[in-house]
Motif scaffolding. Structure first.
Motif: not given
Length: 82
Positions: A24-32
């Motif tokens: 998740q941090s590599k694909l879309n960290a802003r949404k975490m």
């Protein structure tokens, strides 16, 4: 690799498998959504990655929980902090 087994503890719905967390941090960290206080339950290389990701994304404190001795940790020595 198999699925991570349930722990049977309160708040378990907030637990994320380490490999999923890294992905998740590599694909879309802003949404975490990163908690203020993060606990990582392991001391291998993936756990070190999860801890540094949490800190980098805004966690105030990151605590690593490990059931064995420091000598039994599987993380690279240069990545660990006692």
């Amino acid at each position: 690799m198999g699925a991570t087994p349930d722990l049977g503890i309160a708040g378990e719905e907030h637990i994320i498998d380490g490999l999923q967390y890294i992905e998740q941090s590599k694909l879309n960290a802003r949404k975490m959504i990163i908690g203020r206080n993060v606990a990582v339950m392991a001391r291998g290389n993936n756990a070190i990655d999860c801890a540094t990701i949490a800190k980098r994304l805004g966690a105030e404190t990151v605590t690593m929980i490990y059931r064995r001795s420091e000598n039994e940790m599987t993380a690279y020595p240069h990545d660990t902090i006692s």
